[in-house]
Design an enzyme around this catalytic site. Sequence first.
Site, short mmCIF file in Angstrom:
data_model
loop_
_atom_site.label_atom_id
_atom_site.label_comp_id
_atom_site.label_asym_id
_atom_site.label_seq_id
_atom_site.Cartn_x
_atom_site.Cartn_y
_atom_site.Cartn_z
N GLU A 97 1.02 -1.18 -0.04
CA GLU A 97 0.04 0.01 -0.13
C GLU A 97 1.07 1.30 -0.09
O GLU A 97 1.96 1.16 0.37
CB GLU A 97 -0.57 -0.22 1.18
CG GLU A 97 -2.12 0.72 1.49
CD GLU A 97 -2.98 1.33 0.40
OE1 GLU A 97 -2.42 1.75 -0.70
OE2 GLU A 97 -4.20 0.98 0.48
N ASP A 98 0.42 2.01 -0.42
CA ASP A 98 1.06 3.43 -0.39
C ASP A 98 1.01 4.25 1.04
O ASP A 98 2.13 4.52 1.80
CB ASP A 98 0.58 4.78 -1.56
CG ASP A 98 -0.95 4.86 -1.50
OD1 ASP A 98 -1.56 4.14 -0.83
OD2 ASP A 98 -1.14 5.70 -2.38
N ASP A 101 -4.37 5.82 5.91
CA ASP A 101 -4.80 6.99 6.72
C ASP A 101 -5.53 6.62 7.53
O ASP A 101 -5.52 6.47 8.71
CB ASP A 101 -5.40 8.02 5.42
CG ASP A 101 -5.50 9.28 5.80
OD1 ASP A 101 -4.71 10.04 6.52
OD2 ASP A 101 -6.58 9.80 5.59
N LYS A 129 0.09 7.10 8.91
CA LYS A 129 -0.50 8.13 9.38
C LYS A 129 -1.32 7.87 10.50
O LYS A 129 -2.58 7.94 10.62
CB LYS A 129 -1.44 8.94 8.60
CG LYS A 129 -0.69 10.11 7.96
CD LYS A 129 -1.76 10.99 7.43
CE LYS A 129 -1.38 11.74 5.91
NZ LYS A 129 -2.53 12.20 5.26
N PHE A 150 -0.98 16.30 4.36
CA PHE A 150 -1.39 15.66 3.02
C PHE A 150 0.03 15.61 2.46
O PHE A 150 0.55 16.83 2.09
CB PHE A 150 -2.30 16.40 2.30
CG PHE A 150 -2.95 15.75 1.34
CD1 PHE A 150 -3.98 14.88 1.56
CD2 PHE A 150 -2.40 15.87 0.10
CE1 PHE A 150 -4.59 14.14 0.55
CE2 PHE A 150 -3.11 15.21 -1.12
CZ PHE A 150 -3.96 14.25 -0.79
N ASP A 157 -0.66 11.21 -4.71
CA ASP A 157 -1.12 12.35 -5.68
C ASP A 157 -2.10 13.24 -4.85
O ASP A 157 -2.45 12.97 -3.76
CB ASP A 157 -2.14 11.63 -6.61
CG ASP A 157 -3.37 11.20 -6.02
OD1 ASP A 157 -3.56 10.44 -5.39
OD2 ASP A 157 -4.49 11.57 -6.89
N ARG A 163 2.22 12.62 -8.81
CA ARG A 163 2.86 11.09 -8.51
C ARG A 163 4.39 10.73 -8.79
O ARG A 163 5.15 9.98 -8.01
CB ARG A 163 2.00 10.21 -9.16
CG ARG A 163 0.51 10.13 -8.66
CD ARG A 163 -0.24 8.72 -9.22
NE ARG A 163 -1.77 8.99 -9.07
CZ ARG A 163 -2.44 8.42 -8.09
NH1 ARG A 163 -1.86 8.12 -6.90
NH2 ARG A 163 -3.49 8.49 -8.30
P1 IMP Z 1 -7.78 5.50 4.02
O1 IMP Z 1 -8.92 4.58 3.73
O2 IMP Z 1 -8.27 6.73 4.74
O3 IMP Z 1 -6.63 4.81 4.76
O4 IMP Z 1 -7.12 6.09 2.70
C1 IMP Z 1 -6.05 5.44 2.09
C2 IMP Z 1 -5.84 6.34 0.70
O5 IMP Z 1 -6.11 7.61 0.87
C3 IMP Z 1 -4.53 6.11 0.30
O6 IMP Z 1 -4.38 5.06 -0.45
C4 IMP Z 1 -4.38 7.34 -0.42
O7 IMP Z 1 -4.85 7.14 -1.91
C5 IMP Z 1 -5.15 8.30 0.14
N1 IMP Z 1 -4.32 9.13 0.99
C6 IMP Z 1 -4.37 9.38 2.35
N2 IMP Z 1 -3.81 10.13 2.89
C7 IMP Z 1 -3.13 10.84 1.92
C8 IMP Z 1 -1.99 11.92 1.40
O8 IMP Z 1 -1.42 12.15 2.40
N3 IMP Z 1 -1.68 12.12 0.24
C9 IMP Z 1 -1.98 11.33 -0.92
N4 IMP Z 1 -3.12 10.38 -0.65
C10 IMP Z 1 -3.61 10.21 0.55
MG MG Z 2 -4.21 4.01 -2.07
#
Ligand code: IMP
Ligand code: MG
Length: 176
Positions: A97-98, A101, A129, A150, A157, A163
């Site tokens: 995963e990238d 959050d 995070k 962010f 992105d 990216r």
């Molecule tokens: P989650 O479901 O809230 O954990 O969302 C995760 C996804 O939100 C990641 O895979 C990213 O695509 C996007 N995301 C969350 N934080 C960031 C950030 O700081 N920069 C860019 N994309 C983010």
């Molecule tokens: Mg993602």
Amino acid sequence: MKDSFELMISEEEIFDKIGEVASAIDRDYEGKSLTVISVLTGAFIFTADLVRRLNVPVDVIDTMQVSSYVGMNSTGELKIRKDLSTDIKGKDVLIVEDIIDTGRTLKLLRDELWSREPRSVRICTAFDKPSRRVVDITPDYNCFTIPDKFIVGYGLDYDGKYRQFKDVRIVRTDNE
Ligand code: IMP
Ligand code: MG
């Protein structure tokens, strides 16, 4: 409207940390082989860098696209937009995963993958995070724990942009 950036993590720091994480994965999977699932789009650069640093055999690299995020705020909406093209039954799966959050995206994905009866599922993320978490999920491997900012670059992105940056930057959008 113009975006400005502040460097958070350099290319060199990313390179070094991926080496450490790859060594940990090699140790943990000794004698096994991996099915790597790259979560598109954000994880494509991290996945490419990570798999090239692994010694453990990678049998399959597949991709999946799951969305739960729009712009700068999580909507909490989860959707599988692109599914795997391989069967993971009995496999040792590593989700790459990238960023984690809120954790909603990954929790959906992990539950979905478990339903397909793999032997194991672990999570490797480039960035975490933890202060933003709303569901109970912890990565098995994490390169960088970051504050509630962010970030863009290294696959991440802002509205589809940035990216391609080799480093990771905090993005600020100025409205004048
Ligand atoms: P989650 O479901 O809230 O954990 O969302 C995760 C996804 O939100 C990641 O895979 C990213 O695509 C996007 N995301 C969350 N934080 C960031 C950030 O700081 N920069 C860019 N994309 C983010
Ligand atoms: Mg993602």
